[in-house]
Enzyme design. Structure first.
Site, PDB file in Angstrom:
ATOM      1  N   TYR A 140      49.876  41.641  40.938  1.00 53.48           N
ATOM      2  CA  TYR A 140      49.986  42.762  41.877  1.00 53.48           C
ATOM      3  C   TYR A 140      50.848  42.381  43.094  1.00 53.48           C
ATOM      4  O   TYR A 140      51.763  43.111  43.482  1.00 53.48           O
ATOM      5  CB  TYR A 140      48.578  43.164  42.308  1.00 53.48           C
ATOM      6  CG  TYR A 140      48.496  44.329  43.246  1.00 53.48           C
ATOM      7  CD1 TYR A 140      48.661  45.638  42.787  1.00 53.48           C
ATOM      8  CD2 TYR A 140      48.214  44.158  44.608  1.00 53.48           C
ATOM      9  CE1 TYR A 140      48.559  46.724  43.652  1.00 53.48           C
ATOM     10  CE2 TYR A 140      48.113  45.231  45.477  1.00 53.48           C
ATOM     11  CZ  TYR A 140      48.285  46.508  44.992  1.00 53.48           C
ATOM     12  OH  TYR A 140      48.196  47.581  45.843  1.00 53.48           O
ATOM     13  N   LYS A 144      54.323  44.062  44.595  1.00 55.55           N
ATOM     14  CA  LYS A 144      54.349  44.778  45.873  1.00 55.55           C
ATOM     15  C   LYS A 144      55.302  44.131  46.878  1.00 55.55           C
ATOM     16  O   LYS A 144      55.857  44.811  47.737  1.00 55.55           O
ATOM     17  CB  LYS A 144      52.925  44.873  46.445  1.00 55.55           C
ATOM     18  CG  LYS A 144      52.010  45.778  45.611  1.00 55.55           C
ATOM     19  CD  LYS A 144      52.527  47.199  45.556  1.00 55.55           C
ATOM     20  CE  LYS A 144      51.651  48.131  44.767  1.00 55.55           C
ATOM     21  NZ  LYS A 144      52.119  49.526  44.759  1.00 55.55           N
TER      22      LYS A 144
HETATM   23  P1  NDP Z   1      44.315  55.072  42.943  1.00 59.20           P
HETATM   24  O1  NDP Z   1      43.858  54.108  41.913  1.00 59.20           O
HETATM   25  O2  NDP Z   1      43.313  55.890  43.690  1.00 59.20           O
HETATM   26  O3  NDP Z   1      45.390  56.079  42.313  1.00 59.20           O
HETATM   27  C1  NDP Z   1      46.486  55.560  41.608  1.00 59.20           C
HETATM   28  C2  NDP Z   1      47.363  56.692  41.159  1.00 59.20           C
HETATM   29  O4  NDP Z   1      48.448  56.125  40.416  1.00 59.20           O
HETATM   30  C3  NDP Z   1      46.643  57.657  40.219  1.00 59.20           C
HETATM   31  O5  NDP Z   1      47.111  58.962  40.435  1.00 59.20           O
HETATM   32  C4  NDP Z   1      47.070  57.147  38.852  1.00 59.20           C
HETATM   33  O6  NDP Z   1      47.046  58.126  37.836  1.00 59.20           O
HETATM   34  C5  NDP Z   1      48.500  56.765  39.146  1.00 59.20           C
HETATM   35  N1  NDP Z   1      49.043  55.874  38.122  1.00 59.20           N
HETATM   36  C6  NDP Z   1      48.630  54.633  37.779  1.00 59.20           C
HETATM   37  N2  NDP Z   1      49.370  54.159  36.754  1.00 59.20           N
HETATM   38  C7  NDP Z   1      50.272  55.116  36.448  1.00 59.20           C
HETATM   39  C8  NDP Z   1      51.301  55.224  35.484  1.00 59.20           C
HETATM   40  N3  NDP Z   1      51.546  54.259  34.611  1.00 59.20           N
HETATM   41  N4  NDP Z   1      52.036  56.362  35.462  1.00 59.20           N
HETATM   42  C9  NDP Z   1      51.788  57.368  36.332  1.00 59.20           C
HETATM   43  N5  NDP Z   1      50.810  57.333  37.249  1.00 59.20           N
HETATM   44  C10 NDP Z   1      50.071  56.216  37.306  1.00 59.20           C
HETATM   45  O7  NDP Z   1      45.198  54.208  43.945  1.00 59.20           O
HETATM   46  P2  NDP Z   1      45.503  54.397  45.497  1.00 59.20           P
HETATM   47  O8  NDP Z   1      45.650  55.818  45.828  1.00 59.20           O
HETATM   48  O9  NDP Z   1      44.563  53.556  46.246  1.00 59.20           O
HETATM   49  O10 NDP Z   1      46.908  53.647  45.574  1.00 59.20           O
HETATM   50  C11 NDP Z   1      48.154  54.344  45.608  1.00 59.20           C
HETATM   51  C12 NDP Z   1      49.248  53.319  45.874  1.00 59.20           C
HETATM   52  O11 NDP Z   1      48.973  52.631  47.093  1.00 59.20           O
HETATM   53  C13 NDP Z   1      49.341  52.244  44.788  1.00 59.20           C
HETATM   54  O12 NDP Z   1      50.686  51.925  44.567  1.00 59.20           O
HETATM   55  C14 NDP Z   1      48.601  51.077  45.411  1.00 59.20           C
HETATM   56  O13 NDP Z   1      49.041  49.834  44.889  1.00 59.20           O
HETATM   57  C15 NDP Z   1      48.960  51.235  46.863  1.00 59.20           C
HETATM   58  N6  NDP Z   1      48.014  50.584  47.754  1.00 59.20           N
HETATM   59  C16 NDP Z   1      46.694  50.955  47.800  1.00 59.20           C
HETATM   60  C17 NDP Z   1      45.816  50.297  48.638  1.00 59.20           C
HETATM   61  C18 NDP Z   1      44.375  50.633  48.749  1.00 59.20           C
HETATM   62  O14 NDP Z   1      43.641  49.917  49.462  1.00 59.20           O
HETATM   63  N7  NDP Z   1      43.875  51.683  48.117  1.00 59.20           N
HETATM   64  C19 NDP Z   1      46.263  49.184  49.478  1.00 59.20           C
HETATM   65  C20 NDP Z   1      47.674  48.875  49.329  1.00 59.20           C
HETATM   66  C21 NDP Z   1      48.495  49.555  48.504  1.00 59.20           C
HETATM   67  P3  NDP Z   1      45.727  58.350  36.912  1.00 59.20           P
HETATM   68  O15 NDP Z   1      44.791  59.192  37.725  1.00 59.20           O
HETATM   69  O16 NDP Z   1      46.269  59.016  35.701  1.00 59.20           O
HETATM   70  O17 NDP Z   1      45.175  56.982  36.616  1.00 59.20           O
END
Ligand code: NDP
Length: 234
Positions: A140, A144
């Site tokens: 990861y 990032k």
């Molecule tokens: P969530 O797990 O709540 O949501 C992730 C989203 O990404 C979902 O809509 C999921 O879709 C989608 N997704 C995952 N894989 C794919 C794929 N192969 N194709 C299309 N869509 C995909 O994550 P967060 O909202 O917490 O995170 C959003 C972003 O922020 C990410 O990039 C994460 O790394 C980053 N981030 C988050 C942090 C946190 O503390 N939450 C901290 C730092 C960064 P589906 O519902 O279909 O699975």
């Protein structure tokens, strides 16, 4: 002015908060989703970021429905944590394919129209913990932090046409992604967080919204930490 906005992984978590914030501003917003339901009031477009054809189809659908995206928020991302010696190739590759190649695929699809129009905003979701390092997250963190080099190189390529490329690097944000963190891990991370609490998806959305706005027109290649102070100075 209403803009066409596309947000990958916008059916929940941070992506959904960004979608709601921009829709409230009057933008025409489409969210990429996979199997998940499309939240009420938003335009959903099927988009699996690990699949080139799916990404191309999604951009064609968004363009037909609301115009080519002038704002792209590359938000879709996953974690698949394991200590290095227990991490198999598939686990490593899945995270790379989603978090890094997925961004490459979506940004490439968005950039051609932005270049032709000589305007656009690209915001990528990175991670403050990625920069600090985090046990079990070699895959990861590698993706990032790679996004910073990606964004800064692209900022040079697209800057002459007035297109900006920036990162938001959240700390610990309360979404499904962090729900599985152990209490101990959460306590340890909060000790490294001056504000002493996790953030909300809406607080990250506010930063994305700013970087995507007209007001951020002179900001490109930046990494904005949104982590209550964790990750300051990245
Ligand atoms: P969530 O797990 O709540 O949501 C992730 C989203 O990404 C979902 O809509 C999921 O879709 C989608 N997704 C995952 N894989 C794919 C794929 N192969 N194709 C299309 N869509 C995909 O994550 P967060 O909202 O917490 O995170 C959003 C972003 O922020 C990410 O990039 C994460 O790394 C980053 N981030 C988050 C942090 C946190 O503390 N939450 C901290 C730092 C960064 P589906 O519902 O279909 O699975």
């Amino acid at each position: 002015m209403s803009r066409s906005v596309f947000i990958t992984g916008g059916n929940r978590g941070i992506g959904l908060a960004v979608a709601r914030a921009m829709a409230a501003d009057g933008d025409r917003v489409a969210i990429g989703h996979r199997a998940g339901e499309v939240p009420e009031g938003l335009r959903g477009v099927h988009c699996e970021v690990t699949d080139q054809q799916s990404v191309e189809n999604a951009f064609a659908e968004v363009t037909a429905a609301q115009g080519a995206p002038e704002v792209l928020v590359a938000n879709a991302g996953i974690t698949r944590d394991a200590l290095l010696l227990r991490m198999d190739d598939a686990t490593f590759d899945e995270v790379l394919d989603t978090n890094l190649r997925g961004v490459f695929r979506t940004v490439r699809a968005a950039a051609s129209h932005m270049l032709a129009e000589r305007r656009g905003r690209i915001v990528l979701l990175s991670s403050a913990l990625g920069f600090l390092g985090s046990p079990g997250q070699t895959n990861y963190a590698a993706t990032k932090t790679a996004l910073l080099g990606f964004a800064r190189s692209l900022a040079w390529e697209l800057g002459p046409r007035g297109i900006t490329v920036n990162l938001v690097a959240p700390g610990i944000i309360e979404t499904d992604m962090t729900e599985k963190l152990s209490d101990r891990r959460m306590r340890d991370t909060m000790r490294m967080t001056p504000l002493g609490r996790p953030g909300s998806a809406e607080e990250v959305a506010a930063a994305v919204r700013f970087l995507a706005s007209e007001d951020a027109g002179y900001i490109t290649g930046a990494a904005l930490p949104v982590g209550g102070g964790i990750g300051m100075g990245i």
